[in-house]
Design an enzyme around this catalytic site. Sequence first.
Site, short mmCIF file in Angstrom:
data_model
loop_
_atom_site.label_atom_id
_atom_site.label_comp_id
_atom_site.label_asym_id
_atom_site.label_seq_id
_atom_site.Cartn_x
_atom_site.Cartn_y
_atom_site.Cartn_z
N LYS A 198 20.21 17.14 -6.95
CA LYS A 198 20.67 15.77 -6.74
C LYS A 198 21.10 15.13 -8.06
O LYS A 198 20.36 15.14 -9.03
CB LYS A 198 19.57 14.93 -6.09
CG LYS A 198 19.07 15.47 -4.75
CD LYS A 198 20.16 15.48 -3.71
CE LYS A 198 19.64 16.01 -2.38
NZ LYS A 198 20.70 16.07 -1.36
N PRO A 215 0.83 -1.21 0.00
CA PRO A 215 0.00 0.00 0.00
C PRO A 215 0.86 1.26 0.00
O PRO A 215 1.83 1.36 0.75
CB PRO A 215 -0.79 -0.13 1.30
CG PRO A 215 -0.80 -1.59 1.61
CD PRO A 215 0.52 -2.10 1.12
N GLU A 216 0.51 2.20 -0.85
CA GLU A 216 1.22 3.46 -0.94
C GLU A 216 0.37 4.56 -0.32
O GLU A 216 -0.65 4.27 0.32
CB GLU A 216 1.60 3.72 -2.39
CG GLU A 216 2.46 2.59 -2.96
CD GLU A 216 2.79 2.73 -4.44
OE1 GLU A 216 2.52 3.80 -5.02
OE2 GLU A 216 3.32 1.77 -5.03
N ARG A 242 1.58 -12.16 4.69
CA ARG A 242 3.04 -12.20 4.52
C ARG A 242 3.80 -11.99 5.82
O ARG A 242 4.99 -12.24 5.89
CB ARG A 242 3.45 -11.13 3.50
CG ARG A 242 2.82 -11.30 2.12
CD ARG A 242 3.38 -12.49 1.36
NE ARG A 242 4.77 -12.28 1.00
CZ ARG A 242 5.16 -11.64 -0.09
NH1 ARG A 242 4.26 -11.13 -0.93
NH2 ARG A 242 6.44 -11.50 -0.37
N HIS A 301 -4.45 -16.05 9.58
CA HIS A 301 -3.47 -14.98 9.49
C HIS A 301 -3.87 -13.74 10.29
O HIS A 301 -3.42 -12.63 9.98
CB HIS A 301 -3.23 -14.58 8.02
CG HIS A 301 -2.92 -15.75 7.13
ND1 HIS A 301 -1.76 -16.49 7.27
CD2 HIS A 301 -3.63 -16.30 6.12
CE1 HIS A 301 -1.77 -17.45 6.34
NE2 HIS A 301 -2.88 -17.36 5.64
#
Length: 286
Positions: free
Chosen positions: A155, A2-3, A112, A93
């Site tokens: 950068k 998830p972002e 996971r 889970h």
Amino acid sequence: MPELPEVETVKRTLNNLITGKTIEQVQVRLPRIIQKPDDIQMFEVLLQGQQIETIERRGKFLRFVLTDYVMVSHLRMEGRYGLYSSEDPLESHTHVLFRFTDGSELRYKDVRQFGTMHLFPRGEELTQPPLHKLGLEPLDEGFTFEAFRDRIAHKKTKIKPLLLNQEYIVGIGNIYVDESLFLAGIHPEREASSLSKKELMLLHEAIIRTLSDSVEVGGSSIKSYVNGQGEIGLFQHQLNIYGRQSQSCKTCGSEIYKTVVGGRGTHICPTCQPLKRKRIIKKSEK
């Protein structure tokens, strides 16, 4: 993983579901999820009697703001929260249970098992790992063009891995970097220092637009992401480039290709994102 848009959606959903509830009991079924404190029983005891005042987000992390503490939660690859009755059967889970005084339970599931939880006294969570080095929030008022430019303009790093670095800008994962760079017409392998002021302005705008559009539709459900009510996001239906390798670009018709930049799978349109071409976002596209 998830972002920012997905974590923001989970945050909003959980605020609607559990704000104001008081924790009666906590059960940790997988100790390694708890990163702080080291004593799992202390984690369970400290949370007893704590009321959930609000849930906030910092980058890809959730901040459960309680009466005396803040619990920092990272969902990682497959972590998810759901609200249940304490009488509901326990699903596979399920690793952490927060039982509330009203008989409901917030359950954390993680196939996971990569998710993490840290518990801090209020006020200490922003000065210690994992939040202490996080960069600019791209949907906050402080994410001005000047702040963005100052962070990245000089950068000598490829722009894609730089945007993925959470110490510069938080929450923009692989999906949204690809989408933002496409919208701004910037090749992912360009060095940040090579971008003109106009290109940086386009990229700044593209990041905000892409993330905001995704938040509006609940994020992207590319694999198994759902919010706290089991609902999927819909932004995957609006993707211009991510996951569309070998398909025609919606803008120019060229074939999108996939390569690796900075160790991450990267989607590029060779026409819309040449190494040296500049592209302006048209008003009709806004």
